[in-house]
Design a protein around this motif. Structure first.
Motif, PDB file in Angstrom:
ATOM      1  N   PHE A 177       0.834  -1.204   0.000  1.00 45.40           N
ATOM      2  CA  PHE A 177       0.000   0.000   0.000  1.00 45.40           C
ATOM      3  C   PHE A 177       0.869   1.254   0.000  1.00 45.40           C
ATOM      4  O   PHE A 177       1.948   1.278   0.601  1.00 45.40           O
ATOM      5  N   HIS A 178       0.357   2.291  -0.666  1.00 45.87           N
ATOM      6  CA  HIS A 178       1.106   3.547  -0.755  1.00 45.87           C
ATOM      7  C   HIS A 178       0.152   4.728  -0.607  1.00 45.87           C
ATOM      8  O   HIS A 178      -0.886   4.778  -1.263  1.00 45.87           O
ATOM      9  N   GLU A 179       0.538   5.651   0.264  1.00 39.46           N
ATOM     10  CA  GLU A 179      -0.243   6.868   0.434  1.00 39.46           C
ATOM     11  C   GLU A 179      -0.006   7.802  -0.749  1.00 39.46           C
ATOM     12  O   GLU A 179       0.938   7.629  -1.516  1.00 39.46           O
ATOM     13  N   ALA A 180      -0.852   8.801  -0.881  1.00 42.60           N
ATOM     14  CA  ALA A 180      -0.703   9.769  -1.962  1.00 42.60           C
ATOM     15  C   ALA A 180       0.686  10.399  -1.917  1.00 42.60           C
ATOM     16  O   ALA A 180       1.112  10.900  -0.876  1.00 42.60           O
ATOM     17  N   GLY A 181       1.394  10.335  -3.032  1.00 47.25           N
ATOM     18  CA  GLY A 181       2.725  10.923  -3.121  1.00 47.25           C
ATOM     19  C   GLY A 181       3.864   9.963  -2.869  1.00 47.25           C
ATOM     20  O   GLY A 181       5.012  10.265  -3.210  1.00 47.25           O
ATOM     21  N   ASP A 182       3.586   8.807  -2.279  1.00 54.82           N
ATOM     22  CA  ASP A 182       4.658   7.856  -1.976  1.00 54.82           C
ATOM     23  C   ASP A 182       5.385   7.392  -3.240  1.00 54.82           C
ATOM     24  O   ASP A 182       6.607   7.242  -3.247  1.00 54.82           O
ATOM     25  N   VAL A 183       4.635   7.145  -4.309  1.00 52.74           N
ATOM     26  CA  VAL A 183       5.233   6.585  -5.526  1.00 52.74           C
ATOM     27  C   VAL A 183       6.272   7.529  -6.110  1.00 52.74           C
ATOM     28  O   VAL A 183       7.357   7.111  -6.523  1.00 52.74           O
ATOM     29  N   TRP A 184       5.955   8.826  -6.156  1.00 51.28           N
ATOM     30  CA  TRP A 184       6.926   9.786  -6.684  1.00 51.28           C
ATOM     31  C   TRP A 184       8.230   9.743  -5.891  1.00 51.28           C
ATOM     32  O   TRP A 184       9.318   9.984  -6.433  1.00 51.28           O
TER      33      TRP A 184
END
Length: 266
Positions: A143-150
């Motif tokens: 799982f990833h919160e908003a912005g984690d992927v960047w």
């Protein structure tokens, strides 16, 4: 009411119907019929008439062609196709690639079960001899919160954090984040950053997309590197700005709470 009105997932594909791509396009169509989720396929015909569609596609009620009077490029074509999407979830597939069995349902089920805005997976290179080689993106599964992927894209020249074509997202989220960038290439990098920077999601440790490797693909052309770095800079800076905006909003919220606490204490 049409069949597409019952679709759970829309698949958007931009195409210029080049003769060398027709067999690939038909193979993609066949792979959609192997999916166990209700789908609609929105084909953005980038400067070509509907009459050029193979009869097999014209006769399929789940295929909706969106003819554009002139070629506008993959990003703009996808955005025009997005206008016609009625399904609550949406993903994309290029006209020379293939979706493995369960690709749509695995991502859709995971996103729904956990209340996520998006769900992605791994992609595998499909070689001319039929062999597959999995590409493990820099973003770890989970799982990833908003912005984690960047955050897994340290600089514009580094490997992109997730394969954009593996991303399945809520249709309203795609529209709300602006769809695809107005770029001649790399428009899906900005799309990826926008979606994952706006809502929480997850990356599945399973292959959900087959990326065909062949001499005619866009990334194999000699002209491809000319604007690649500029497209990457645009998308990377988009992610950086979203991160700054999130931090600013958080600071404003924190300041407001502090002010309210001070007033309560008086």
């Amino acid at each position: 009411m049409t069949i597409s009105d019952h679709a759970e997932v829309a698949v958007i594909t931009p195409t210029r119907m080049r003769s060398d791509r027709i067999p690939y396009l038909l193979e993609l169509h066949a792979s959609l019929h192997q999916q166990d989720a209700d789908w609609q396929w929105v084909l953005a015909l980038d400067g070509v008439p509907t009459s050029q569609l193979p009869r097999r596609l014209r006769d399929d009620p789940r295929v909706q062609a969106v003819p554009l009077p002139r070629a506008v490029g993959a990003g703009a074509a996808r955005n025009f196709a997005l206008n016609e999407v009625t399904a609550p979830w949406c993903t994309t597939a290029d006209d020379d690639d293939v979706l493995p069995e369960g690709s749509l349902s695995s991502r859709l089920r995971h996103a729904r079960e956990h209340g996520l805005g998006w769900c992605a997976g791994w992609s595998a290179d499909l070689h001319t001899d039929g062999a597959l080689s999995t590409w493990h993106c820099p973003t770890p599964p989970g799982f990833h919160e908003a912005g984690d992927v960047w955050g897994y894209w340290p600089n514009p020249d580094a490997t992109i954090p997730i394969g954009p074509t593996t991303l399945l997202a809520r249709t309203d989220l795609i529209r709300g984040s602006g769809g695809y960038a107005a770029l001649p290439q790399g428009e899906d990098y900005a799309y990826l950053v926008g979606i994952t920077g706006t809502a929480s999601g997850a990356l599945l440790p399973t292959v959900v997309y087959h990326y065909r490797k062949h001499p005619e693909q866009m990334t194999a052309q000699s002209s491809y590197p000319a604007m690649e770095s500029r497209a990457r800079q645009f998308a990377w800076r988009h992610g950086k700005q979203l991160a700054a905006l999130r931090a600013g909003i958080a600071d404003v919220g924190s300041a407001s709470r502090c002010a309210m606490s001070a007033e309560d204490a008086q």
